[in-house]
Design a protein around this motif. Structure first.
Motif, PDB file in Angstrom:
ATOM      1  N   TYR A   7       0.859  -1.114  -0.077  1.00 39.31           N
ATOM      2  CA  TYR A   7       0.014  -0.080   0.079  1.00 39.31           C
ATOM      3  C   TYR A   7       0.877   1.296   0.054  1.00 39.31           C
ATOM      4  CZ  TYR A   7      -2.658   3.699   2.346  1.00 39.31           C
ATOM      5  OH  TYR A   7      -3.253   4.909   2.613  1.00 39.31           O
ATOM      6  N   GLU A   8       0.972   1.976  -1.121  1.00 44.66           N
ATOM      7  CA  GLU A   8       1.783   3.257  -1.163  1.00 44.66           C
ATOM      8  C   GLU A   8       0.831   4.406  -0.595  1.00 44.66           C
ATOM      9  OE1 GLU A   8       2.852   3.192  -5.347  1.00 44.66           O
ATOM     10  OE2 GLU A   8       4.655   1.783  -4.674  1.00 44.66           O
ATOM     11  N   HIS A   9       1.557   5.344   0.136  1.00 46.36           N
ATOM     12  CA  HIS A   9       0.961   6.335   0.711  1.00 46.36           C
ATOM     13  C   HIS A   9       1.584   7.686   0.749  1.00 46.36           C
ATOM     14  CE1 HIS A   9      -2.110   8.472   3.524  1.00 46.36           C
ATOM     15  NE2 HIS A   9      -0.987   8.545   4.355  1.00 46.36           N
ATOM     16  N   LEU A  37      -7.457  -2.577   1.720  1.00 44.42           N
ATOM     17  CA  LEU A  37      -7.450  -2.560   0.320  1.00 44.42           C
ATOM     18  C   LEU A  37      -7.006  -3.950  -0.150  1.00 44.42           C
ATOM     19  CD1 LEU A  37      -5.508   0.855   0.232  1.00 44.42           C
ATOM     20  CD2 LEU A  37      -7.732   0.324  -0.779  1.00 44.42           C
ATOM     21  N   PHE A  38      -6.053  -4.701   0.628  1.00 45.61           N
ATOM     22  CA  PHE A  38      -5.853  -6.060   0.353  1.00 45.61           C
ATOM     23  C   PHE A  38      -7.138  -6.800   0.127  1.00 45.61           C
ATOM     24  CE2 PHE A  38      -5.513 -10.333   1.383  1.00 45.61           C
ATOM     25  CZ  PHE A  38      -4.585 -11.060   0.793  1.00 45.61           C
ATOM     26  N   VAL A  46     -14.937 -11.753   0.656  1.00 47.05           N
ATOM     27  CA  VAL A  46     -14.782 -11.221   2.232  1.00 47.05           C
ATOM     28  C   VAL A  46     -15.471  -9.902   2.440  1.00 47.05           C
ATOM     29  CG1 VAL A  46     -13.368 -11.082   4.050  1.00 47.05           C
ATOM     30  CG2 VAL A  46     -12.873 -12.550   2.346  1.00 47.05           C
ATOM     31  N   LEU A  47     -15.301  -8.958   1.457  1.00 43.33           N
ATOM     32  CA  LEU A  47     -15.972  -7.741   1.766  1.00 43.33           C
ATOM     33  C   LEU A  47     -17.328  -7.857   1.912  1.00 43.33           C
ATOM     34  CD1 LEU A  47     -13.567  -5.133  -0.205  1.00 43.33           C
ATOM     35  CD2 LEU A  47     -13.712  -5.534   2.129  1.00 43.33           C
ATOM     36  N   GLN A  48     -18.092  -8.850   1.025  1.00 49.41           N
ATOM     37  CA  GLN A  48     -19.460  -9.166   0.951  1.00 49.41           C
ATOM     38  C   GLN A  48     -20.062  -9.436   2.350  1.00 49.41           C
ATOM     39  OE1 GLN A  48     -21.751  -8.035  -1.145  1.00 49.41           O
ATOM     40  NE2 GLN A  48     -23.339  -8.997   0.129  1.00 49.41           N
ATOM     41  N   ALA A 133      -7.866 -16.813   3.146  1.00 50.22           N
ATOM     42  CA  ALA A 133      -6.682 -17.665   3.421  1.00 50.22           C
ATOM     43  C   ALA A 133      -5.889 -17.851   1.996  1.00 50.22           C
ATOM     44  CB  ALA A 133      -6.914 -18.917   4.038  1.00 50.22           C
ATOM     45  N   GLU A 134      -6.711 -18.232   1.057  1.00 52.86           N
ATOM     46  CA  GLU A 134      -5.963 -18.350  -0.266  1.00 52.86           C
ATOM     47  C   GLU A 134      -5.328 -17.046  -0.660  1.00 52.86           C
ATOM     48  OE1 GLU A 134      -5.368 -20.934  -2.402  1.00 52.86           O
ATOM     49  OE2 GLU A 134      -5.955 -22.099  -0.679  1.00 52.86           O
ATOM     50  N   ALA A 135      -5.946 -15.871  -0.583  1.00 52.66           N
ATOM     51  CA  ALA A 135      -5.277 -14.701  -0.975  1.00 52.66           C
ATOM     52  C   ALA A 135      -4.194 -14.376  -0.123  1.00 52.66           C
ATOM     53  CB  ALA A 135      -6.173 -13.649  -0.809  1.00 52.66           C
TER      54      ALA A 135
END
Length: 142
Positions: A7-9, A37-38, A46-48, A133-135
């Protein structure tokens, strides 16, 4: 592929204190942004689930500071998987000042989250979603 998710900031003045360096809590905010963001990039399902019954509860987080950061510094927050155990995921974070020359380590952090299911009776431990886990597997620390 890098062994970390990046993550660039760019540091803003709002993230600094009266002395002019980055306020210590900003690093923890960046951990959260990197993790979110990941999920958006690598595990959108997972967000859903977070909108439905899943809760990701931060159990612990830490940060060890190596050098100061200042307004307008460019940083790279690099997240890797430190481990998965039962319903918990531990992530390691490296904070690097980037720009001219090689990246300079500015801080190191860790965060452990617990995967929980929301029920009418409250939160209950649940397995780490397989998509999550896979990600994370390609980013496992060596």
């Amino acid at each position: 592929m890098n062994p970390y998710y990046e993550y660039e900031h760019r540091v803003t003045f709002a993230e600094t204190n009266v002395v002019g360096n980055v306020y210590f809590t900003a690093h923890l905010t960046w951990q959260g942004a990197c993790r979110e963001l990941f999920l958006a990039d690598r595990a959108p399902g997972v967000l859903q689930r977070l909108r439905e019954d899943l809760a990701l509860v931060t159990v612990s987080c830490s940060c060890d500071y190596v050098t100061e950061l200042h307004a307008l510094d460019r940083i790279s927050v690099r997240m890797s998987l430190a481990g998965i155990e039962d319903n918990r995921i531990t992530m390691a974070f490296g904070y690097y000042r980037t720009g001219a020359g090689p990246a300079l380590l500015a801080a190191r952090g860790r965060q452990t989250i617990a995967c929980m299911t929301r029920t009418p009776d409250g939160l209950h431990p649940t397995e780490v979603p397989e998509e999550f886990a896979e990600a994370l597997r390609p980013y496992a620390s060596q």
